[in-house]
Design a protein around this motif. Structure first.
Motif, PDB file in Angstrom:
ATOM      1  N   UNK A   1       0.811  -1.304   0.124  1.00  0.00           N
ATOM      2  CA  UNK A   1      -0.068  -0.100  -0.047  1.00  0.00           C
ATOM      3  C   UNK A   1       0.766   1.254  -0.102  1.00  0.00           C
ATOM      4  N   UNK A   2       2.103   1.046   0.752  1.00  0.00           N
ATOM      5  CA  UNK A   2       2.930   2.521   0.897  1.00  0.00           C
ATOM      6  C   UNK A   2       3.649   2.866  -0.697  1.00  0.00           C
ATOM      7  N   UNK A   3       3.914   1.457  -1.332  1.00  0.00           N
ATOM      8  CA  UNK A   3       4.437   1.663  -2.511  1.00  0.00           C
ATOM      9  C   UNK A   3       3.255   2.247  -3.722  1.00  0.00           C
ATOM     10  N   UNK A   4       1.989   1.537  -3.560  1.00  0.00           N
ATOM     11  CA  UNK A   4       0.821   2.088  -4.316  1.00  0.00           C
ATOM     12  C   UNK A   4       0.809   3.649  -4.290  1.00  0.00           C
ATOM     13  N   UNK A   5       0.771   4.248  -3.087  1.00  0.00           N
ATOM     14  CA  UNK A   5       0.512   5.691  -2.566  1.00  0.00           C
ATOM     15  C   UNK A   5       1.450   6.399  -3.258  1.00  0.00           C
ATOM     16  N   UNK A   6       2.676   5.952  -3.253  1.00  0.00           N
ATOM     17  CA  UNK A   6       3.813   6.750  -4.200  1.00  0.00           C
ATOM     18  C   UNK A   6       3.490   6.835  -5.602  1.00  0.00           C
ATOM     19  N   UNK A   7       2.618   5.704  -5.715  1.00  0.00           N
ATOM     20  CA  UNK A   7       2.299   5.919  -7.461  1.00  0.00           C
ATOM     21  C   UNK A   7       0.944   6.521  -7.656  1.00  0.00           C
ATOM     22  N   UNK A   8       0.450   7.195  -6.563  1.00  0.00           N
ATOM     23  CA  UNK A   8      -0.724   7.986  -6.932  1.00  0.00           C
ATOM     24  C   UNK A   8      -2.125   7.325  -6.452  1.00  0.00           C
ATOM     25  N   UNK A   9      -1.908   6.147  -6.239  1.00  0.00           N
ATOM     26  CA  UNK A   9      -2.950   5.092  -5.618  1.00  0.00           C
ATOM     27  C   UNK A   9      -3.307   5.180  -4.166  1.00  0.00           C
ATOM     28  N   UNK A  10      -4.337   6.039  -3.724  1.00  0.00           N
ATOM     29  CA  UNK A  10      -4.466   6.265  -2.276  1.00  0.00           C
ATOM     30  C   UNK A  10      -5.854   6.172  -2.139  1.00  0.00           C
ATOM     31  N   UNK A  11      -6.432   6.212  -0.942  1.00  0.00           N
ATOM     32  CA  UNK A  11      -7.776   6.081  -0.536  1.00  0.00           C
ATOM     33  C   UNK A  11      -8.452   4.893  -0.685  1.00  0.00           C
ATOM     34  N   UNK A  12      -9.616   4.767  -1.482  1.00  0.00           N
ATOM     35  CA  UNK A  12     -10.368   3.628  -1.786  1.00  0.00           C
ATOM     36  C   UNK A  12      -9.610   2.995  -3.272  1.00  0.00           C
ATOM     37  N   UNK A  13      -8.976   3.835  -3.830  1.00  0.00           N
ATOM     38  CA  UNK A  13      -8.359   3.331  -5.252  1.00  0.00           C
ATOM     39  C   UNK A  13      -7.368   2.347  -4.794  1.00  0.00           C
ATOM     40  N   UNK A  14      -6.780   2.640  -3.814  1.00  0.00           N
ATOM     41  CA  UNK A  14      -5.592   1.418  -3.314  1.00  0.00           C
ATOM     42  C   UNK A  14      -6.272   0.232  -3.306  1.00  0.00           C
ATOM     43  N   UNK A  15      -7.318   0.026  -2.694  1.00  0.00           N
ATOM     44  CA  UNK A  15      -8.068  -1.154  -2.510  1.00  0.00           C
ATOM     45  C   UNK A  15      -8.497  -1.943  -4.071  1.00  0.00           C
ATOM     46  N   UNK A  16      -8.825  -1.071  -5.068  1.00  0.00           N
ATOM     47  CA  UNK A  16      -9.085  -1.622  -6.341  1.00  0.00           C
ATOM     48  C   UNK A  16      -7.860  -2.109  -6.858  1.00  0.00           C
ATOM     49  N   UNK A  17      -6.732  -1.394  -6.776  1.00  0.00           N
ATOM     50  CA  UNK A  17      -5.317  -1.592  -7.358  1.00  0.00           C
ATOM     51  C   UNK A  17      -4.815  -2.802  -6.619  1.00  0.00           C
ATOM     52  N   UNK A  18      -4.942  -2.912  -5.331  1.00  0.00           N
ATOM     53  CA  UNK A  18      -4.011  -3.794  -4.440  1.00  0.00           C
ATOM     54  C   UNK A  18      -4.820  -4.789  -3.769  1.00  0.00           C
ATOM     55  N   UNK A  19      -5.855  -4.575  -3.199  1.00  0.00           N
ATOM     56  CA  UNK A  19      -6.603  -5.053  -2.313  1.00  0.00           C
ATOM     57  C   UNK A  19      -7.498  -6.262  -3.040  1.00  0.00           C
ATOM     58  N   UNK A  20      -8.087  -5.943  -4.111  1.00  0.00           N
ATOM     59  CA  UNK A  20      -8.943  -6.833  -4.591  1.00  0.00           C
ATOM     60  C   UNK A  20      -8.335  -7.796  -5.472  1.00  0.00           C
ATOM     61  N   UNK A  21      -7.387  -7.346  -6.229  1.00  0.00           N
ATOM     62  CA  UNK A  21      -6.422  -8.522  -7.063  1.00  0.00           C
ATOM     63  C   UNK A  21      -6.033  -9.625  -6.114  1.00  0.00           C
ATOM     64  N   UNK A  22      -5.349  -9.171  -4.954  1.00  0.00           N
ATOM     65  CA  UNK A  22      -4.755 -10.159  -4.100  1.00  0.00           C
ATOM     66  C   UNK A  22      -5.742 -10.947  -3.291  1.00  0.00           C
TER      67      UNK A  22
END
Length: 292
Positions: A187-208
């Protein structure tokens, strides 16, 4: 040094459990399969009479069976997507490191430990014409109340709400186990790429979480297919068979009408439906295990 255990030793340890499973699962299943090709009703002391596919012919011409099958499919469509999505969102919410979050987890899980019969009775009281929900509607000036369980268009949806309420906490725990296995560094790496808030869950949480989402989907689908207690306590399939499912229809034929052979035929069709869901689960499991 030669082992003291023979090839048959593991099976000797398994033998008690296999005997119990054989007597309580395998033998009744084989017997039900046989009875579905016979005529065995009313006088249960008489021997079954072989009739071949007569029960299946009757089943396919039975409009009430197709009505109950349609209700079961509707139950699947109405319950499973909400259980899969809402329980995931709930798990994400209670996975946060907040003060007192343990109490929230316990509160959301409490409905799981409540008996389905008790839950059905409690919700039936809430749905009553003079129950809490209708009294609240009247107090708010929104009308004279809603016929939750007496309107053919609303009854099955009202029962679905109980199933969803009862299952949310259970599936939340399954998701929670998966969420706690995801490294915070992702999640920390995703936030550096601009994926924060609820978007991180679509980018990280749901796939995993795909294996857990699949597991919850299959378990909830099979449970919805076999729904019985809620129907029995709250509506008994009414009004006008609008909430009657395949399992409840099977129960009626077997224990009220004593149509044992016909009930076994319905049970065999239900088994085939669940078997197809299981095969679909196996196929999706293999697809899920492919690299992202």
């Amino acid at each position: 040094m030669k082992s003291k255990f023979s090839f048959a030793t593991p099976y000797l340890f398994l033998l008690p459990a296999l005997l119990v499973l054989g007597l309580t699962v395998a033998f009744p299943a084989v017997q039900a399969f046989y009875l579905s090709f016979t005529e065995y009703q009313y006088d249960l002391t008489a021997a079954p009479t072989w009739v071949g596919f007569q029960n299946f012919s009757r089943l396919f011409k039975d409009p009430l069976f197709w009505k109950t099958l349609g209700n079961t499919v509707l139950y699947l469509i109405g319950v499973v997507p909400l259980l899969v999505s809402l329980s995931l969102g709930l798990a994400i919410a209670v996975n946060q490191k907040l003060r007192g979050i343990t109490w929230f987890r316990a509160a959301y899980y409490t409905p799981v430990i409540v008996s389905l019969v008790v839950a059905g009775i409690a919700w039936k009281a809430l749905y009553a014409s003079n129950g809490f929900l209708n009294q609240l509607i009247k107090q708010l000036g929104l009308g004279d109340g809603i016929p939750w369980l007496t309107d053919p268009k609303l009854a099955i949806w009202s029962v679905m709400l109980v199933t969803i309420w009862k299952g949310l906490g259970y599936y939340m725990v399954i998701y929670l186990a998966g969420l706690q296995g995801i490294s915070p560094e992702l999640y920390e790496a995703a936030s550096l790429d601009g994926s924060d808030g609820w978007r991180k869950h679509f980018d990280i949480t749901v796939p995993l979480m795909r294996p857990y989402i699949l597991l919850v989907s299959v378990i909830s689908a099979i449970s919805a297919t076999k729904v019985f207690e809620e129907i029995f306590v709250m509506t008994q399939g009414g009004p006008l068979n609008s909430s009657k499912t395949v399992v409840y229809y099977l129960y009626e034929q077997a224990f009220q009408n004593l149509e044992i052979s016909y009930a076994c035929t319905i049970g065999l069709v239900l088994f085939l439906i669940i078997f197809i869901l299981s095969i679909f689960n196996l196929y999706l499991s293999r697809q899920t295990n492919q690299p992202l």
